[in-house]
Design a protein around this motif. Structure first.
Motif, short mmCIF file in Angstrom:
data_model
loop_
_atom_site.label_atom_id
_atom_site.label_comp_id
_atom_site.label_asym_id
_atom_site.label_seq_id
_atom_site.Cartn_x
_atom_site.Cartn_y
_atom_site.Cartn_z
N VAL A 62 41.20 42.67 12.00
CA VAL A 62 40.15 41.70 11.85
C VAL A 62 40.60 40.37 12.71
O VAL A 62 41.49 39.78 12.19
N PHE A 63 39.86 40.23 13.89
CA PHE A 63 40.23 38.93 14.33
C PHE A 63 39.02 37.79 13.88
O PHE A 63 37.99 38.16 14.35
N ASP A 64 39.27 36.86 13.66
CA ASP A 64 38.19 35.88 13.23
C ASP A 64 38.15 34.98 14.39
O ASP A 64 39.09 34.22 14.84
N LEU A 65 36.92 34.95 15.02
CA LEU A 65 36.72 34.39 16.31
C LEU A 65 35.64 33.01 16.27
O LEU A 65 34.70 33.16 15.20
N GLU A 66 35.90 31.93 16.58
CA GLU A 66 35.23 30.70 16.56
C GLU A 66 34.94 30.23 17.91
O GLU A 66 35.76 30.59 18.91
N PRO A 67 33.90 29.59 18.08
CA PRO A 67 33.20 28.85 19.31
C PRO A 67 34.66 28.11 19.53
O PRO A 67 35.14 27.26 18.93
N ASN A 68 34.76 28.19 20.90
CA ASN A 68 36.11 27.40 21.53
C ASN A 68 35.51 25.82 21.50
O ASN A 68 34.69 25.60 22.39
N HIS A 69 36.13 25.05 20.96
CA HIS A 69 35.68 23.57 21.13
C HIS A 69 36.41 22.70 22.10
O HIS A 69 36.40 21.43 22.09
N VAL A 70 37.57 23.18 22.64
CA VAL A 70 38.14 22.55 23.81
C VAL A 70 37.37 22.08 24.79
O VAL A 70 36.49 22.87 25.19
N PRO A 71 37.28 20.78 24.98
CA PRO A 71 36.34 20.11 25.81
C PRO A 71 36.38 20.68 27.29
O PRO A 71 37.47 20.95 27.74
N LEU A 72 35.37 21.07 27.80
CA LEU A 72 35.46 21.58 29.22
C LEU A 72 34.87 20.51 30.09
O LEU A 72 34.32 19.70 29.75
N PRO A 73 35.37 20.40 31.41
CA PRO A 73 35.00 19.37 32.18
C PRO A 73 33.30 19.49 32.72
O PRO A 73 32.78 20.43 32.40
N PRO A 74 33.06 18.21 32.80
CA PRO A 74 31.51 18.22 33.17
C PRO A 74 30.92 18.73 34.00
O PRO A 74 31.61 19.08 35.13
N PRO A 75 29.93 19.74 33.93
CA PRO A 75 29.43 20.49 35.02
C PRO A 75 29.02 19.51 36.44
O PRO A 75 28.46 18.60 36.08
N SER A 76 29.51 19.87 37.68
CA SER A 76 29.25 19.09 38.70
C SER A 76 27.95 18.78 39.05
O SER A 76 27.61 17.69 39.57
N SER A 77 26.89 19.68 38.61
CA SER A 77 25.55 19.57 38.84
C SER A 77 24.92 18.73 38.10
O SER A 77 23.64 18.18 38.24
N GLY A 78 25.42 18.38 36.84
CA GLY A 78 24.93 17.51 35.81
C GLY A 78 23.98 18.29 34.97
O GLY A 78 23.52 17.64 33.88
N GLN A 79 23.74 19.48 34.96
CA GLN A 79 23.03 20.10 34.32
C GLN A 79 23.64 20.53 33.04
O GLN A 79 25.01 20.49 32.90
N ALA A 80 22.96 20.94 31.84
CA ALA A 80 23.48 21.27 30.64
C ALA A 80 24.32 22.55 30.79
O ALA A 80 23.96 23.53 31.62
#
Ligand SMILES: [Zn+2]
Length: 319
Positions: A62-80
């Motif tokens: 069993v692999f317990d998986l969680e959303p990755n909270h490592v911040p990602l670079p902001p999208p260049s288009s400015g969209q969500a």
């Protein structure tokens, strides 16, 4: 077939290697059998997930998986950022005509998750059952991809976690919550153990193999524990005394723990290597020793069949 101790050994090796890593992308092969959940669902659940823990439930990894909270670079288009992962289905898979032409170019996948930056799916469990011949490999991506590879998880650490299974009895799935059924033999206490078995009119051996009662005690370990406890496999569970149950539970735990310890030194064989190293085995005292002298009293070991499974015991030492 890997039994509980082998699976525990594999899990410890995996936990050491991949806990804390992040799954960047997922490739799944075109063979349908190993996938117990839809391919899209597996790819979507795994991609960009953080591996919080790896543990064993019965014979499931069993692999317990969680959303990755490592911040990602902001999208260049400015969209969500997209809320859910997208997967793309590869073009209709081509048959691998030349089996020897392995390697990345020859891989035809069913699903390959895109490498979109994004948030990952909600927390879930990735469940791997190794079946008969399943194997997990944590390796450098440039290590040749073996035949019968059904899944490749690219990890943020630069390595890959691969699932390889020639006979395809292994299973991969993703679930929100997981119940492996039965009780964990290494954790159950005596009171609960006695309560599970004492009303049963079936042979104790069949009861020990019943996965709804205990999960993961296989044929070999049941025979070995019954020998050490001095109980015949055909004995009705309901005739066993509390004192004998206490001894039996202690012996089950000891046999499993001895096998886990014996496997500890060969973790790398399971997890990292590309070979076909056999599973470690505890030295058997009765299993597979039909006709050979009992190690305690020299009586020939007997073999009988209970519920379609071979059972080995000493007619003198076991009552
Ligand atoms: Zn004997």
């Amino acid at each position: 077939m890997p039994e509980l101790p082998e699976v525990e050994t594999i899990v410890r090796g995996l936990a050491e290697r991949v806990t804390g890593d992040v799954i960047e992308s997922v490739w799944l092969g075109k063979k349908p059998e190993p996938l117990k959940s839809p391919a899209q669902q597996i790819a979507a659940a795994l991609a960009h997930s953080h591996i919080a823990a790896v543990h064993r439930m019965g014979k499931h990894i069993v692999f317990d998986l969680e959303p990755n909270h490592v911040p990602l670079p902001p999208p260049s288009s400015g969209q969500a950022l997209p809320k859910t992962e997208e997967t793309t289905v590869a073009n209709p898979p081509l048959l691998m005509k030349n089996r020897s032409r392995r390697g990345r170019a020859a891989l035809q996948g069913r699903v390959e998750s895109t490498k979109l930056k994004g948030t990952s799916a909600p927390a879930c469990h990735f469940i791997v059952h190794l079946g008969m011949t399943g194997r997990l490999q944590v390796c450098n991506p440039n290590l040749e991809i073996p035949k019968h590879t059904h899944a490749i998880l690219k990890l943020a650490s630069g390595r890959e976690l691969r699932f390889i299974d020639p006979r395809r009895f292994g299973r991969l799935s993703v679930v929100q919550s997981f119940d492996a059924g039965g009780n964990e033999p290494l954790e159950i206490d005596l009171e609960k153990f006695i309560a599970l078995f004492r009303e049963r009119k079936t042979p104790i051996k069949s009861a020990l193999l019943n996965q709804k009662l205990l999960r993961g005690v296989g044929n070999i370990y049941a025979d070995e524990a019954l020998f050490r406890a001095g109980i015949r496999p055909r004995r009705r569970a309901s005739t066993i005394t509390s004192g004998q149950f206490a001894r039996l539970l202690a012996e089950i735990k000891e046999v499993l723990n001895e096998a886990i310890v014996a496997g500890g030194s060969s973790i790398s064989d399971y997890v990292d290597s590309d070979g076909e190293e056999g599973l470690f085995q505890l030295e058997h005292r009765v299993y597979g020793r039909e006709g050979k002298p009992c190690l305690t009293c020299k009586s020939p070991i007997k073999r009988i069949v209970i519920a379609g499974r071979s059972s080995h015991y000493c007619p003198t030492c076991q009552k």
